[in-house]
Write a protein that holds these residues in place. Structure first.
Motif, mmCIF file in Angstrom:
data_model
loop_
_atom_site.group_PDB
_atom_site.id
_atom_site.type_symbol
_atom_site.label_atom_id
_atom_site.label_comp_id
_atom_site.label_asym_id
_atom_site.label_seq_id
_atom_site.Cartn_x
_atom_site.Cartn_y
_atom_site.Cartn_z
ATOM 1 N N ALA A 95 -3.003 2.146 -1.013
ATOM 2 C CA ALA A 95 -3.445 2.774 -2.268
ATOM 3 C C ALA A 95 -4.573 2.009 -2.955
ATOM 4 O O ALA A 95 -5.010 2.388 -4.037
ATOM 5 N N LYS A 123 -4.163 -0.758 -4.277
ATOM 6 C CA LYS A 123 -3.433 -1.243 -5.455
ATOM 7 C C LYS A 123 -2.273 -2.054 -4.889
ATOM 8 O O LYS A 123 -1.551 -1.555 -4.014
ATOM 9 N N ASN A 137 0.968 -3.602 -3.691
ATOM 10 C CA ASN A 137 2.342 -3.101 -3.585
ATOM 11 C C ASN A 137 2.471 -1.576 -3.677
ATOM 12 O O ASN A 137 3.540 -1.075 -4.037
ATOM 13 N N TYR A 138 1.381 -0.848 -3.388
ATOM 14 C CA TYR A 138 1.474 0.620 -3.391
ATOM 15 C C TYR A 138 0.816 1.228 -2.158
ATOM 16 O O TYR A 138 -0.179 0.705 -1.643
ATOM 17 N N HIS A 139 1.398 2.319 -1.666
ATOM 18 C CA HIS A 139 0.776 3.138 -0.628
ATOM 19 C C HIS A 139 0.718 4.584 -1.135
ATOM 20 O O HIS A 139 1.390 4.932 -2.104
ATOM 21 N N HIS A 162 5.780 3.160 -4.471
ATOM 22 C CA HIS A 162 5.883 1.726 -4.688
ATOM 23 C C HIS A 162 6.414 1.093 -3.396
ATOM 24 O O HIS A 162 7.497 1.440 -2.931
ATOM 25 N N THR A 163 5.634 0.211 -2.799
ATOM 26 C CA THR A 163 5.998 -0.407 -1.511
ATOM 27 C C THR A 163 5.877 -1.919 -1.626
ATOM 28 O O THR A 163 4.975 -2.520 -1.041
ATOM 29 N N SER A 217 -7.877 -4.566 -4.111
ATOM 30 C CA SER A 217 -6.485 -4.926 -3.818
ATOM 31 C C SER A 217 -6.472 -5.907 -2.665
ATOM 32 O O SER A 217 -7.455 -6.016 -1.935
ATOM 33 N N PHE A 241 -2.750 -3.459 1.539
ATOM 34 C CA PHE A 241 -2.627 -2.260 0.687
ATOM 35 C C PHE A 241 -3.964 -1.529 0.587
ATOM 36 O O PHE A 241 -4.185 -0.735 -0.310
ATOM 37 N N GLU A 291 2.027 8.724 -4.826
ATOM 38 C CA GLU A 291 1.898 7.257 -4.814
ATOM 39 C C GLU A 291 3.309 6.662 -4.715
ATOM 40 O O GLU A 291 4.205 7.087 -5.444
#
Ligand code: ATP
Ligand code: MG
Length: 568
Positions: free
Chosen positions: A359, A361, A363-365, A257-258, A329, A333, A255
């Motif tokens: 993801a 979620k 801000n996550y990929h 953080h993007t 989300s 994302f 995972e």
């Protein structure tokens, strides 16, 4: 026809409001004049060409066993309500009320009217097959009328409708029309390709568009030179990859953080990956139910394919709240793992390993995502837009793209209209059955425009002989010289008597002016009657298409022209 008496208002200057060459040349050659947006009058030269094309269409339709009728332009709303299209057709349908306050429309097409005729008159299997056609004025309130006769609001269409007892006979009618269309466009001197097409708003099950190859065309086609497969962009299938590459090692799921990284380009730049490795997850609303579609980051989803695969009525991009509910989300994302909706994957994902996905979620990929280990997809299908140099779906050679002008369209309608409008007959056992229909259109003016798009040069139009307003123009270089005028008149009379369409340029103009006009209006053959040649009993015959010039005796020239015209 004598040029001096003909209403032929040519223009020297290029009209500034015409974007494509066919529109410019039709105006310059005095073929058409605009009345109002998308509505044109045909002047004598233009109408002669329209009539030639109509005549070719008529001959080939008759030869294929179709019968000519003529239906009204004004149609009652009731019929359109019966078929269900009153609500469906949108603003292209021009609607109005008559003095009795009855709702009406101007016919953009005639499925309803012809089905109404047939259901009232045809009761038995013995009365079919039937194919009825007309060449008639249509009105479509196009959102952006342009390019002259290519996309106008009022235009002449040949529309034909076939009625058969079953699908097999209907296929036979379709094949006959397909063959007739090939003959019609070949006779018009056009380079064209029939391409598989989606059935769009008319509905039904199967269709081909006839596209005239032209860079200015509004339609794009994908075709294969190997096997002849050809389809329009909406319809063109992509091949399922042949082998599944199972060699690559599966890396461990990560995972990442993007923050604020949403688009494919942003993801690629941030993670240092190529778009081919990223999976785009698009959430659609299919009749208000969320469906996720997965496609490689470098590919585009073909919404028509998705709609056809799902068989839904309305397919739209999902709104934010639907995405949030399904994925948990926001947009940007979203990914396939744990998403709470049906998931479809395009064939382009087959064989992909260690993918990057959203993801679900904010801000996550996720990196190194793999089928089987991390998630399952039950449904793989052809859901993307084809690309140039993709493998052909039939023979796997390279696909090529070309642009074209849609001049004709053949549809298998199945029982779409016979069911909604109850067009039934009694079969040989006395059982009631639905008629099986097909419909077949050709845009007459658009076909004329396509001829010009394909055949012109810097000096003007170059008509194919079969559709030319005149086969030949006779140009005496000086009308004041009696011998020239007399020789020209004689040839004019002789050729006319042989059924040749002749324009005699009897104007008191300089030869240069006459030659320029002859080239502009595109007459395929020009006979120049000048003093030097005439002294030897000769004339000059020049072909517009090649510029080839021959000095011949009057009778030789006549024989050559008559032979060319009679071979049509
Ligand atoms: P398009 O996609 O170009 O709007 P269409 O699919 O609406 O065409 P059909 O309903 O199949 O067209 O009509 C049959 C034929 O009529 C077309 O193949 C085309 O040659 C011609 N045609 C359609 N619309 C127009 C128009 N606005 N102006 C001139 N010709 C048209
Ligand atoms: Mg249209």
């Amino acid at each position: 026809m004598r040029y001096s008496q003909m209403f032929l208002p040519t223009l020297k200057e290029m009209p500034s409001d015409a974007e494509v060459i066919s529109h410019q040349l039709m105006l310059r050659a005095g073929m058409i004049r605009k009345l109002t947006s998308g509505v044109y009058s045909y002047l004598p030269l233009g109408y002669r060409v329209i009539r030639k094309v109509e005549q070719i269409i008529r001959e080939e339709m008759n030869r294929a066993g179709a019968q000519e009728i003529f239906m009204p332009t004004v149609q009652p709303a009731e019929l359109w309500k019966e078929s269900g299209r009153w609500g469906f057709y949108g603003k292209e349908l021009l609607r109005f009320r008559d003095r009795k306050d009855s709702e009406c429309c101007l016919g953009p097409t005639h499925e309803e009217v012809v089905t109404d005729i047939i259901r009232n008159e045809v009761k038995s299997y013995r009365q079919m097959p039937l194919n009825l056609y007309q060449i008639q004025t249509k009105f479509r309130d196009e959102i952006r009328p342009r390019f002259g006769l290519m996309r106008c609001r009022e235009f002449s269409m040949k529309d034909a409708y076939s009625f058969d007892v079953d699908a097999e006979r209907s296929d036979e009618s379709y094949r006959k029309m397909f063959a007739a269309y090939n003959r019609i466009f070949t006779r018009c001197g056009l380079k064209f390709r029939p391409v598989e097409a989606d059935t769009g708003s008319i509905g039904g099950s199967y269709s081909h568009e006839f596209l005239v190859i032209a860079d200015s065309g509004e339609d794009a086609m994908a075709y294969c030179e190997g096997c002849g497969y050809a389809a329009n962009m909406e319809k063109a299938e992509t091949a399922r990859p042949e082998t599944e590459d199972t060699q690559a090692p599966l890396l461990s799921l990560q995972e990442v953080h993007t923050p604020e990284v949403r688009t494919i380009e942003e993801v690629c730049a941030f993670l240092g990956v190529v778009p081919e490795q990223v999976v785009k997850t698009l959430v659609f609303s299919a009749d208000n139910v969320p469906v996720a579609v997965l496609v490689r980051g470098n590919e585009e989803v073909n919404e028509i394919k998705v709609k056809n695969f799902l068989g839904c009525d309305v397919l739209e991009m999902a709104m934010d709240d639907m995405i949030q509910a399904a994925a948990g989300s926001p947009r940007g994302f979203v990914g396939p793992i744990g998403i709470k909706c049906r998931v479809l994957a395009d064939y382009s994902l087959i064989g992909l390993h260690n993918m990057v996905v959203g993801a679900n979620k904010e801000n996550y990929h996720l990196k190194n995502v793999n089928f089987g280990r991390d998630f399952q997809v039950a449904e793989f299908a052809d859901l993307r837009v084809i690309r140039e140099s993709d493998p052909c779906p039939r023979c796997r050679r390279e696909i090529r793209f070309a642009r074209g002008i849609e001049v004709g369209h053949v549809f298998k309608l199945g029982t779409k209209y016979s069911k909604t409008m109850k067009a039934v007959y009694l079969d040989s056992r006395g059982q009631e059955q639905y008629m099986v229909m097909g419909c077949y259109g050709i845009g007459v003016g658009r076909t004329v425009a396509a001829c010009i798009e394909q055949s012109h040069d810097g000096n003007g139009i170059i008509w194919p002989l079969a559709v030319a307003p005149f086969h030949v123009i006779i140009t005496p270089v000086n009308m004041k010289e009696n011998s020239l005028a007399t020789a020209a008149e004689e040839l004019y009379a002789e050729l006319s008597a042989e059924g040749v369409d002749v324009l005699l340029d009897d104007r008191d103009e300089r030869a240069g002016v006459k030659f320029k006009d002859a080239d502009l209006i595109g007459i395929p053959m020009r006979v120049t009657v000048g003093p030097k040649n005439l002294a030897l009993g000769k004339v000059e015959l020049k072909l517009r298409s090649t510029g080839e010039t021959n000095v011949l005796s009057g009778s030789e020239a006549k024989a050559e022209i008559v032979a060319a015209v009679h071979s049509l």
